[in-house]
Design a protein around this motif. Structure first.
Motif, PDB file in Angstrom:
ATOM      1  N   GLU A  63      32.337 -70.169 -37.599  1.00 39.33           N
ATOM      2  CA  GLU A  63      33.020 -69.027 -38.207  1.00 39.33           C
ATOM      3  C   GLU A  63      33.022 -67.831 -37.253  1.00 39.33           C
ATOM      4  O   GLU A  63      32.013 -67.538 -36.614  1.00 39.33           O
ATOM      5  CB  GLU A  63      32.324 -68.626 -39.510  1.00 39.33           C
ATOM      6  N   PRO A  64      34.147 -67.115 -37.157  1.00 36.84           N
ATOM      7  CA  PRO A  64      34.146 -65.856 -36.397  1.00 36.84           C
ATOM      8  C   PRO A  64      33.491 -64.750 -37.223  1.00 36.84           C
ATOM      9  O   PRO A  64      33.474 -64.819 -38.461  1.00 36.84           O
ATOM     10  CB  PRO A  64      35.639 -65.577 -36.188  1.00 36.84           C
ATOM     11  N   PHE A  65      32.953 -63.751 -36.561  1.00 36.26           N
ATOM     12  CA  PHE A  65      32.361 -62.630 -37.280  1.00 36.26           C
ATOM     13  C   PHE A  65      32.318 -61.410 -36.369  1.00 36.26           C
ATOM     14  O   PHE A  65      32.355 -61.515 -35.142  1.00 36.26           O
ATOM     15  CB  PHE A  65      30.946 -62.971 -37.777  1.00 36.26           C
ATOM     16  N   ASP A  66      32.249 -60.242 -37.002  1.00 34.82           N
ATOM     17  CA  ASP A  66      32.094 -58.988 -36.270  1.00 34.82           C
ATOM     18  C   ASP A  66      30.624 -58.723 -36.008  1.00 34.82           C
ATOM     19  O   ASP A  66      29.759 -59.053 -36.830  1.00 34.82           O
ATOM     20  CB  ASP A  66      32.688 -57.816 -37.061  1.00 34.82           C
ATOM     21  N   HIS A  67      30.354 -58.092 -34.872  1.00 34.51           N
ATOM     22  CA  HIS A  67      28.999 -57.630 -34.555  1.00 34.51           C
ATOM     23  C   HIS A  67      29.065 -56.126 -34.311  1.00 34.51           C
ATOM     24  O   HIS A  67      29.840 -55.669 -33.486  1.00 34.51           O
ATOM     25  CB  HIS A  67      28.467 -58.354 -33.313  1.00 34.51           C
ATOM     26  N   PHE A  68      28.268 -55.374 -35.051  1.00 32.18           N
ATOM     27  CA  PHE A  68      28.193 -53.928 -34.867  1.00 32.18           C
ATOM     28  C   PHE A  68      27.391 -53.687 -33.592  1.00 32.18           C
ATOM     29  O   PHE A  68      26.199 -53.921 -33.551  1.00 32.18           O
ATOM     30  CB  PHE A  68      27.501 -53.286 -36.080  1.00 32.18           C
TER      31      PHE A  68
END
Length: 203
Positions: free
Chosen positions: A195-200
């Protein structure tokens, strides 16, 4: 009668409930950008707000929402002042805010644990699990921290804390883009659940 100090605390709490316009899952208190509230007289208030970075486009929306909330509470005059020092850091995000980011599907920033300039080394962009010993089936190590644009403190002393997938918890992730929907986030992909995801990103 509410004293000035008690009123300032009350108004600070109210302003802190305003959601961040770019990450509405977080309040301004949880994001850590709300610095102080100063009451002048009986119905005038000045709010100190620190943007996540200089030129952040969300600062105007934050100011408007703070003014709206405090005016609804009886403040006739509301001034939102941009304060750049001390600078905001991702370490200012509260533990509750970090957990909300994770639940929302965004990998929270890793704790820097050190003040001062953030180094920017260049290198690989993968993180991967590695076997370490018989008692621990799998430990995690990070190939590099540079995809976040920072160097996090060792975790533990000889390793760097990996960026974990917020969906499955895997440390086996890779960088797809250094920028995502906002400048403060990077786009990553989990090599475990795919799964793709955002990283802060850490600041």
């Amino acid at each position: 009668m509410v004293t000035g100090t008690a009123l300032e605390a009350e108004l600070l709490e109210l302003a802190g409930t305003v959601p961040d316009p770019e990450l509405p899952v977080l309040t301004l208190r949880e994001l850590g950008v709300l610095r102080a509230v100063h009451v002048h007289g009986t119905d005038a208030v000045e709010v100190d707000l620190t943007p996540t970075y200089t030129g952040c486009p969300a600062i105007e929306a934050m100011s408007v929402d703070i003014e709206r909330v405090l005016r609804a509470h009886g403040m006739r005059e509301v001034t939102v002042r941009t304060v750049l020092s001390p600078a905001w850091s991702t370490d200012d995000i509260t533990p509750e805010g970090r957990e909300k980011l994770r639940e929302f599907g965004i990998a929270p920033p890793r704790a820097r644990r050190a003040a001062g300039p953030v180094p920017l080394p260049l290198g690989p962009t993968r993180t991967r699990p590695t076997a370490t010993n018989a008692t621990t089936a799998m430990d995690t190590t990070t190939v590099t921290d540079t995809d976040a644009g920072t160097s996090a403190a060792p975790y533990p002393e000889t390793r760097t804390e990996p960026i974990r997938c917020p969906h499955c918890g895997s440390a086996d992730t890779e960088l797809l883009s250094r920028f995502s929907s906002t400048a403060c986030k990077a786009l990553r992909r989990c090599l475990g659940c795919r799964e793709p995801f955002d990283h802060f990103k850490e600041l």
